[in-house]
Design a protein around this motif. Structure first.
Motif, PDB file in Angstrom:
ATOM      1  N   PRO A   6      -6.501   2.802  -7.305  1.00 18.15           N
ATOM      2  CA  PRO A   6      -5.274   2.303  -6.685  1.00 18.15           C
ATOM      3  C   PRO A   6      -5.212   2.681  -5.212  1.00 18.15           C
ATOM      4  CG  PRO A   6      -4.791   3.269  -8.822  1.00 18.15           C
ATOM      5  CD  PRO A   6      -6.230   3.575  -8.536  1.00 18.15           C
ATOM      6  N   LEU A   7      -4.667   1.777  -4.405  1.00 19.79           N
ATOM      7  CA  LEU A   7      -4.675   1.976  -2.957  1.00 19.79           C
ATOM      8  C   LEU A   7      -3.911   3.226  -2.547  1.00 19.79           C
ATOM      9  CD1 LEU A   7      -5.428   1.070  -0.151  1.00 19.79           C
ATOM     10  CD2 LEU A   7      -3.463  -0.501  -0.158  1.00 19.79           C
ATOM     11  N   HIS A   8      -2.799   3.523  -3.221  1.00 18.47           N
ATOM     12  CA  HIS A   8      -2.038   4.704  -2.803  1.00 18.47           C
ATOM     13  C   HIS A   8      -2.851   5.985  -3.006  1.00 18.47           C
ATOM     14  CE1 HIS A   8      -1.071   5.166  -7.138  1.00 18.47           C
ATOM     15  NE2 HIS A   8      -0.844   6.433  -6.824  1.00 18.47           N
ATOM     16  N   ARG A   9      -3.738   5.987  -4.019  1.00 17.08           N
ATOM     17  CA  ARG A   9      -4.579   7.154  -4.245  1.00 17.08           C
ATOM     18  C   ARG A   9      -5.666   7.238  -3.188  1.00 17.08           C
ATOM     19  NH1 ARG A   9      -6.461   7.130 -10.352  1.00 17.08           N
ATOM     20  NH2 ARG A   9      -7.744   8.813  -9.490  1.00 17.08           N
ATOM     21  N   ARG A  10      -6.161   6.102  -2.711  1.00 21.25           N
ATOM     22  CA  ARG A  10      -7.168   6.118  -1.654  1.00 21.25           C
ATOM     23  C   ARG A  10      -6.565   6.600  -0.331  1.00 21.25           C
ATOM     24  NH1 ARG A  10      -9.266   0.435  -1.259  1.00 21.25           N
ATOM     25  NH2 ARG A  10      -7.973  -0.199  -3.016  1.00 21.25           N
ATOM     26  N   ILE A  11      -5.341   6.178  -0.064  1.00 24.29           N
ATOM     27  CA  ILE A  11      -4.655   6.638   1.152  1.00 24.29           C
ATOM     28  C   ILE A  11      -4.419   8.137   1.065  1.00 24.29           C
ATOM     29  CG2 ILE A  11      -2.522   6.482   2.491  1.00 24.29           C
ATOM     30  CD1 ILE A  11      -2.318   3.543   1.549  1.00 24.29           C
ATOM     31  N   ARG A  12      -3.969   8.573  -0.103  1.00 27.85           N
ATOM     32  CA  ARG A  12      -3.731   9.999  -0.306  1.00 27.85           C
ATOM     33  C   ARG A  12      -5.009  10.792  -0.100  1.00 27.85           C
ATOM     34  NH1 ARG A  12      -4.339  14.337  -3.020  1.00 27.85           N
ATOM     35  NH2 ARG A  12      -2.635  15.635  -3.841  1.00 27.85           N
ATOM     36  N   ALA A  62      -7.649  10.015   1.649  1.00 31.06           N
ATOM     37  CA  ALA A  62      -8.085   9.982   3.043  1.00 31.06           C
ATOM     38  C   ALA A  62      -7.303  10.998   3.873  1.00 31.06           C
ATOM     39  CB  ALA A  62      -7.907   8.582   3.610  1.00 31.06           C
ATOM     40  N   ILE A  63      -5.995  11.067   3.650  1.00 27.42           N
ATOM     41  CA  ILE A  63      -5.168  12.025   4.390  1.00 27.42           C
ATOM     42  C   ILE A  63      -5.512  13.445   3.963  1.00 27.42           C
ATOM     43  CG2 ILE A  63      -2.808  12.824   4.785  1.00 27.42           C
ATOM     44  CD1 ILE A  63      -1.908   9.908   4.455  1.00 27.42           C
ATOM     45  N   GLU A  64      -5.674  13.658   2.651  1.00 29.71           N
ATOM     46  CA  GLU A  64      -6.019  14.983   2.141  1.00 29.71           C
ATOM     47  C   GLU A  64      -7.335  15.473   2.748  1.00 29.71           C
ATOM     48  OE1 GLU A  64      -6.404  17.310  -2.139  1.00 29.71           O
ATOM     49  OE2 GLU A  64      -6.727  15.147  -2.061  1.00 29.71           O
ATOM     50  N   ALA A  65      -8.321  14.591   2.881  1.00 28.70           N
ATOM     51  CA  ALA A  65      -9.614  14.968   3.439  1.00 28.70           C
ATOM     52  C   ALA A  65      -9.471  15.441   4.886  1.00 28.70           C
ATOM     53  CB  ALA A  65     -10.585  13.793   3.361  1.00 28.70           C
ATOM     54  N   LYS A  66      -8.603  14.779   5.653  1.00 26.59           N
ATOM     55  CA  LYS A  66      -8.392  15.179   7.043  1.00 26.59           C
ATOM     56  C   LYS A  66      -7.725  16.553   7.119  1.00 26.59           C
ATOM     57  CE  LYS A  66      -7.993  10.475   8.927  1.00 26.59           C
ATOM     58  NZ  LYS A  66      -9.101  10.559   9.909  1.00 26.59           N
ATOM     59  N   ILE A  67      -6.822  16.821   6.168  1.00 27.73           N
ATOM     60  CA  ILE A  67      -6.125  18.106   6.154  1.00 27.73           C
ATOM     61  C   ILE A  67      -7.074  19.232   5.751  1.00 27.73           C
ATOM     62  CG2 ILE A  67      -4.308  19.444   5.015  1.00 27.73           C
ATOM     63  CD1 ILE A  67      -2.723  16.814   4.766  1.00 27.73           C
ATOM     64  N   LEU A  68      -7.808  19.026   4.653  1.00 26.00           N
ATOM     65  CA  LEU A  68      -8.669  20.084   4.129  1.00 26.00           C
ATOM     66  C   LEU A  68      -9.873  20.354   5.024  1.00 26.00           C
ATOM     67  CD1 LEU A  68      -8.596  19.293   0.287  1.00 26.00           C
ATOM     68  CD2 LEU A  68      -7.174  20.884   1.598  1.00 26.00           C
ATOM     69  N   SER A  69     -10.296  19.360   5.778  1.00 23.57           N
ATOM     70  CA  SER A  69     -11.435  19.554   6.690  1.00 23.57           C
ATOM     71  C   SER A  69     -11.031  20.274   7.973  1.00 23.57           C
ATOM     72  CB  SER A  69     -12.054  18.203   7.051  1.00 23.57           C
ATOM     73  OG  SER A  69     -11.175  17.457   7.881  1.00 23.57           O
ATOM     74  N   GLY A  70      -9.716  20.354   8.204  1.00 29.33           N
ATOM     75  CA  GLY A  70      -9.239  20.976   9.429  1.00 29.33           C
ATOM     76  C   GLY A  70      -9.067  19.994  10.570  1.00 29.33           C
ATOM     77  N   LEU A  95       0.810   3.754   8.947  1.00 26.55           N
ATOM     78  CA  LEU A  95      -0.175   3.785   7.857  1.00 26.55           C
ATOM     79  C   LEU A  95      -0.236   2.453   7.123  1.00 26.55           C
ATOM     80  CD1 LEU A  95       0.544   7.363   6.471  1.00 26.55           C
ATOM     81  CD2 LEU A  95      -1.577   6.607   7.562  1.00 26.55           C
ATOM     82  N   ALA A  96       0.899   1.818   6.953  1.00 26.46           N
ATOM     83  CA  ALA A  96       0.915   0.510   6.293  1.00 26.46           C
ATOM     84  C   ALA A  96       0.115  -0.502   7.102  1.00 26.46           C
ATOM     85  CB  ALA A  96       2.356   0.037   6.107  1.00 26.46           C
ATOM     86  N   ALA A  97       0.227  -0.427   8.432  1.00 35.46           N
ATOM     87  CA  ALA A  97      -0.542  -1.341   9.281  1.00 35.46           C
ATOM     88  C   ALA A  97      -2.031  -1.018   9.207  1.00 35.46           C
ATOM     89  CB  ALA A  97      -0.042  -1.234  10.721  1.00 35.46           C
ATOM     90  N   THR A  98      -2.365   0.280   9.174  1.00 32.96           N
ATOM     91  CA  THR A  98      -3.773   0.689   9.109  1.00 32.96           C
ATOM     92  C   THR A  98      -4.435   0.209   7.830  1.00 32.96           C
ATOM     93  OG1 THR A  98      -3.361   2.662  10.442  1.00 32.96           O
ATOM     94  CG2 THR A  98      -5.332   2.678   9.060  1.00 32.96           C
ATOM     95  N   TYR A  99      -3.720   0.326   6.711  1.00 30.59           N
ATOM     96  CA  TYR A  99      -4.297  -0.020   5.409  1.00 30.59           C
ATOM     97  C   TYR A  99      -3.899  -1.409   4.926  1.00 30.59           C
ATOM     98  CZ  TYR A  99      -5.823   4.822   5.078  1.00 30.59           C
ATOM     99  OH  TYR A  99      -6.448   6.023   5.313  1.00 30.59           O
ATOM    100  N   ASP A 100      -3.152  -2.135   5.766  1.00 29.53           N
ATOM    101  CA  ASP A 100      -2.740  -3.506   5.440  1.00 29.53           C
ATOM    102  C   ASP A 100      -2.083  -3.570   4.057  1.00 29.53           C
ATOM    103  OD1 ASP A 100      -2.363  -6.216   5.764  1.00 29.53           O
ATOM    104  OD2 ASP A 100      -4.354  -6.753   4.995  1.00 29.53           O
ATOM    105  N   CYS A 101      -1.029  -2.760   3.907  1.00 30.13           N
ATOM    106  CA  CYS A 101      -0.345  -2.685   2.624  1.00 30.13           C
ATOM    107  C   CYS A 101       1.153  -2.514   2.843  1.00 30.13           C
ATOM    108  CB  CYS A 101      -0.881  -1.523   1.790  1.00 30.13           C
ATOM    109  SG  CYS A 101      -0.554   0.100   2.530  1.00 30.13           S
ATOM    110  N   ARG A 147       4.814  -0.658   2.762  1.00 30.66           N
ATOM    111  CA  ARG A 147       5.245   0.716   3.045  1.00 30.66           C
ATOM    112  C   ARG A 147       5.501   1.483   1.745  1.00 30.66           C
ATOM    113  NH1 ARG A 147       9.614   1.140   7.832  1.00 30.66           N
ATOM    114  NH2 ARG A 147       9.562   3.278   7.014  1.00 30.66           N
ATOM    115  N   MET A 148       5.865   0.787   0.675  1.00 31.42           N
ATOM    116  CA  MET A 148       6.105   1.444  -0.601  1.00 31.42           C
ATOM    117  C   MET A 148       4.827   2.126  -1.101  1.00 31.42           C
ATOM    118  SD  MET A 148       7.608  -0.172  -4.152  1.00 31.42           S
ATOM    119  CE  MET A 148       9.080  -0.733  -3.293  1.00 31.42           C
ATOM    120  N   THR A 149       3.691   1.482  -0.856  1.00 31.82           N
ATOM    121  CA  THR A 149       2.409   2.064  -1.265  1.00 31.82           C
ATOM    122  C   THR A 149       2.135   3.346  -0.480  1.00 31.82           C
ATOM    123  OG1 THR A 149       1.536  -0.134  -1.766  1.00 31.82           O
ATOM    124  CG2 THR A 149      -0.066   1.627  -1.465  1.00 31.82           C
TER     125      THR A 149
END
Length: 240
Positions: free
Chosen positions: A8-14, A16-24, A38-44, A46-48
Motif C-alpha cells: 500500500p502506498l501509505h506504507r511506502r511513504i511511511r 521512505a520517511i522512516e529511512a531518512k529518520i533512521l539514517s540520520g 508529500l501528496a504532490a511528491t507521491y502523486d496521491c 492527502r488522506m494517504t
C-alpha cells in the motif's frame, strides 16, 4: 515475491520517511514536508499521506504539531532506576553529542533545608551546584546538587572542567548505599534553562548516597517528561 507496487502506498511513504529518520538524513527537529508537499511528491491524496504520518507519530518517530507541521521527534532516552548512571554515557549511547555547563556554584554552611536533603545530623560546609546537561546542544537535564564537604573535602577544589559533578563523584568517592525517589513536577521559572513552557510535565529523580553512615551527596535531576523514561530489570524473589 511481494512487489513494491503490491505494498500500500501509505506504507511506502511511511517507509521512505522512516529511512531518512533512521539514517540520520533527517535528524531530530527536522521539519517534515507538509501533507500537501508529500501528496504532490507521491502523486496521491492527502488522506494517504495523513495515514503514513499518523503511523509514524504513533511509533514515536515524529511529532505532529497543529500549526507548525510535523517534525522528527527526539528519541526517548532511558535511565536505569536501580543504578547510579552517568548522564554523558546516556546521551552518547543514544547517538547525541554531550555537553554540560555549570550554572551556579557556591560553598556555604548547610541550611536547615540542606540538612534535610542530605539527612545531616548537624550543619556542615556544603558545595551547592546547578548544571545544565545538553544533548546536541539542546537541553536534556537540569541538575541541582549538594555535596557534603565533610564527606568529600576535595570537592571544594574540584574544577569539574572535564567531568560533570556526578561523573566526578562516581570516580572519586566510594558509596555504600543509595536512595532514589521519582516524582512528577511541572516546569516553572526555576527550570527556565530547559526551555519548556510553564506547566510542562517533567520527570524528577532525586538521589541520596552515603559512604557507610556518612551522607555524601543529594542530587535532583529534572528531565522533560516526554523525552525520558525509567527502566528497571529485576529477578523473581527467591523468598519462600
Amino acid at each position: 515475491m511481494v512487489t513494491q507496487r503490491a505494498i500500500p502506498l501509505h506504507r511506502r511513504i511511511r517507509a521512505a520517511i522512516e529511512a531518512k529518520i533512521l539514517s540520520g538524513e533527517w535528524p531530530p527537529g527536522t521539519r517534515i514536508p507538509t501533507e500537501a508537499e508529500l501528496a504532490a511528491t507521491y502523486d496521491c491524496a492527502r488522506m494517504t499521506v495523513n495515514k503514513a504520518l499518523t503511523d509514524l507519530a504513533a511509533d514515536g518517530l515524529i511529532e505532529r504539531r497543529r500549526k507548525s507541521g510535523s517534525v522528527v521527534k527526539r528519541p526517548v532516552l532511558q535511565s536505569a532506576v536501580l543504578d547510579i548512571h552517568d548522564l554523558k554515557a546516556e546521551v552518547e549511547a543514544a547517538g547525541f553529542t554531550y555537553r554540560y555547563t555549570i550554572a551556579t556554584r557556591k560553598i556555604r554552611q548547610a541550611t536547615r533545608a540542606d540538612c534535610e536533603r542530605l539527612q545531616l545530623a548537624k550543619p556542615v560546609p556544603v558545595l551547592a551546584l546547578s548544571c545544565l546537561h545538553l544533548a546536541d546542544d539542546r537541553p536534556f537535564c537540569w541538575e541541582d546538587r549538594l555535596i557534603s564537604l565533610a564527606a568529600v573535602p576535595q570537592a571544594q577544589d574540584a574544577t569539574f572542567i572535564h567531568q560533570s559533578p556526578g561523573a566526578w563523584l562516581i570516580g572519586e568517592v566510594p558509596w555504600s548505599a543509595a536512595e532514589h525517589r521519582i516524582s512528577a513536577v511541572s516546569a516553572d521559572a526555576s527550570l527556565a534553562a530547559l526551555e519548556l513552557a510553564p506547566g510542562t510535565p517533567c520527570l524528577a529523580i532525586e538521589r541520596r548516597t552515603w559512604d557507610a553512615e556518612q551522607p555524601v551527596t543529594h542530587v535532583r535531576l529534572i528531565y522533560p517528561g516526554d523525552a525520558h523514561a525509567l527502566v528497571a530489570r529485576f529477578a523473581p524473589s527467591k523468598a519462600g
